[in-house]
Design an enzyme around this catalytic site. Structure first.
Site, short mmCIF file in Angstrom:
data_model
loop_
_atom_site.label_atom_id
_atom_site.label_comp_id
_atom_site.label_asym_id
_atom_site.label_seq_id
_atom_site.Cartn_x
_atom_site.Cartn_y
_atom_site.Cartn_z
N ARG A 1 -2.53 -2.03 -3.51
CA ARG A 1 -3.75 -1.27 -3.27
C ARG A 1 -3.69 0.00 -4.13
O ARG A 1 -2.73 0.77 -4.04
CB ARG A 1 -3.85 -0.88 -1.80
CG ARG A 1 -5.04 0.00 -1.53
CD ARG A 1 -5.10 0.40 -0.06
NE ARG A 1 -6.32 1.12 0.22
CZ ARG A 1 -6.36 2.31 0.85
NH1 ARG A 1 -5.25 2.87 1.27
NH2 ARG A 1 -7.51 2.89 1.07
N ARG B 1 -9.29 15.37 7.22
CA ARG B 1 -10.12 15.80 6.09
C ARG B 1 -11.47 16.30 6.58
O ARG B 1 -12.03 15.74 7.53
CB ARG B 1 -10.35 14.64 5.12
CG ARG B 1 -9.18 14.34 4.22
CD ARG B 1 -9.40 13.09 3.40
NE ARG B 1 -8.49 12.03 3.81
CZ ARG B 1 -8.64 10.75 3.51
NH1 ARG B 1 -9.66 10.34 2.78
NH2 ARG B 1 -7.78 9.86 3.93
N ASN C 1 0.88 -1.17 0.00
CA ASN C 1 0.00 0.00 0.00
C ASN C 1 0.92 1.22 0.00
O ASN C 1 1.45 1.62 1.04
CB ASN C 1 -0.88 -0.05 1.25
CG ASN C 1 -1.86 1.10 1.33
OD1 ASN C 1 -1.81 2.03 0.53
ND2 ASN C 1 -2.74 1.06 2.31
N GLU D 1 -7.77 -5.29 5.32
CA GLU D 1 -7.75 -4.99 3.89
C GLU D 1 -6.66 -5.81 3.19
O GLU D 1 -6.82 -6.19 2.03
CB GLU D 1 -7.51 -3.49 3.67
CG GLU D 1 -8.73 -2.67 4.05
CD GLU D 1 -8.43 -1.21 4.32
OE1 GLU D 1 -7.86 -0.91 5.39
OE2 GLU D 1 -8.73 -0.36 3.47
N HIS E 1 -12.45 2.94 0.33
CA HIS E 1 -12.42 1.95 1.42
C HIS E 1 -13.27 0.74 1.05
O HIS E 1 -13.74 0.00 1.94
CB HIS E 1 -12.99 2.51 2.75
CG HIS E 1 -12.17 3.58 3.40
ND1 HIS E 1 -12.75 4.62 4.10
CD2 HIS E 1 -10.84 3.77 3.46
CE1 HIS E 1 -11.78 5.41 4.56
NE2 HIS E 1 -10.62 4.92 4.18
#
Ligand code: ADP
Length: 386
Positions: free
Chosen positions: A74, A224, A9, A367, A163
């Site tokens: 990813r 964010r 990732n 993940e 996600h």
């Protein structure tokens, strides 16, 4: 030798890595290389990968002995057309480069990560797994922004969602935990990490998610903003003399819980609240308020939820956030058992009272395992089914 997948990732300044056995689900090794570009030690992504290999070797995991069958990457944004896990070739890299403007903060480092990994491990298949994949078939009413449709089409503007690997994995785990087919469930999944997003899922397929064209829409996150009035952007551009980059940086890096409360880590945020810091309290209140708005909206979208699942760093660990997100919703069949909620655990667990109409779960996301399994699906001749 048991087969395993190296999952990478790659972010702008870090590379997270895991070696995962798709069959057993075991994580053989994992870690993170940070501050890429910050020091002479790790000047770029190529050097970061060398550090990964060195760290694996130091832990006794020599590449030849790991039984690697693929490298899974990813990739945050798959754009309008890429969603199945896809074997990387030069053509795919070219397509990913074309997509970079859709995810300027996320896709370029992922492409770099793929390029250096292909050079280092040329004999293994490299497979891109997209964070947008699960939401590719969102119903049109949920995927469409109510803006000039010609402009939207020309610029590929739609709600993509992110996600997705986590929302899919966690919703499947929730069904498995309950011992019922996912097809029978109306689920809300709350992925609350540094990035945060919610999804509404019916029968295993998502019908809503909180992130949009970019991973900035929706919930309040670590740094964010989540939802803002788009008028704020044009106002700042026109009146405050901020450039597009200034505005983007502010919304991505200096907003959210950190922008309001000066802190990204919820453990510290709670300490600051306990010490009476008003800014920390406001940050928390805005975060919870937004989360509750989304939960309410998704209850309406679904006509009620059979399962609500918390996952990721905050969702898995922060009992106060879980309590405050769902308090006072007894009229909708949603309750939390304080004792269960306060009992820490590593495994999937129920935190609602036995027999409550809505089951509330905490399910650790993984993940990396989901990406490794998607890769195994590609190698097995299937399309990985995501
Ligand atoms: P990312 O989106 O970067 O993958 P994670 O899912 O790992 O993030 O979540 C990281 C966040 O989880 C931290 O910033 C912190 O706010 C929160 N967190 C981690 N552990 C705890 C804990 N024990 N209690 C409360 N919050 C926690």
């Amino acid at each position: 030798m048991t087969s395993s997948v190296l999952v990478l990732n790659s972010g702008s300044s870090s590379v997270k890595y895991s070696v995962v056995e798709p069959d057993s689900g075991a994580t053989v090794a994992d870690g993170i290389v940070e501050r890429i570009g910050d020091s002479a030690d790790v000047p770029d992504h190529g050097a970061a990968l060398d550090v990964v290999f060195a760290a694996l070797a130091e832990d006794g995991h020599h590449l030849d002995a790991l039984g690697l069958v693929a490298v899974g990457h990813r990739v945050v944004h798959g754009g309008p057309d890429l969603y199945r896990p896809t074997a990387v070739d030069d053509d795919l890299i070219a397509r990913l480069k074309e997509l970079a403007p859709l995810a300027p903060l996320h896709n370029p480092p992922a492409i770099l990560g793929i390029e250096v990994a292909r050079k280092a491990l040329p004999d293994l298949p490299h497979i891109a797994v997209f964070d947008t994949a699960f939401f590719h078939d969102l119903p049109a009413a949920a995927a469409t922004y109510a803006i000039d449709s010609e402009i939207a089409e020309r610029w590929h503007i739609r709600r993509y969602g992110f996600h997705g690997t986590s929302h899919q994995y966690v919703s499947e785990q929730a069904a498995e935990f309950l011992g019922v087919p996912a097809a029978s469930l109306r689920q809300i999944v709350l992925h609350l990490g540094n990035g945060a997003s919610a999804s509404a899922i019916v029968g295993g397929r998502p019908v809503e998610t909180s992130m949009g064209l970019t991973p900035m829409e929706g919930l309040v996150m670590g740094t964010r903003s989540g939802d803002v009035d788009p008028g704020i952007l044009t106002y700042l551009f026109r009146e405050a003399g901020m450039s597009v980059e200034d505005i983007e940086t502010m919304l991505n890096r200096r907003s959210g819980v950190r922008g309001l409360g000066g802190e990204i880590d919820f453990r510290v945020l709670h300490q600051r609240i306990a010490a009476g810091e008003a800014a920390a309290q406001l940050a928390y209140d805005v975060y919870i308020h937004r989360l509750r708005k989304y939960i309410g909206a998704y209850l309406a979208v679904l006509g009620g939820a059979d399962v609500i699942t918390f996952t990721a760093g905050v969702g898995e660990n922060d009992a106060l956030v879980r309590r405050d997100a769902l308090s006072g919703l007894g009229a909708f069949g949603i309750e939390i058992d304080e004792h269960l909620n306060d009992s820490p655990g590593r495994a999937a667990r129920r935190i609602s009272p036995e027999g409550a109409p809505t089951t509330v779960l905490v399910v650790p996301t993984n993940e990396e395992l989901a990406i490794a399994r998607a890769c195994a699906g590609v190698l097995g001749g299937g399309h990985g089914d995501r």
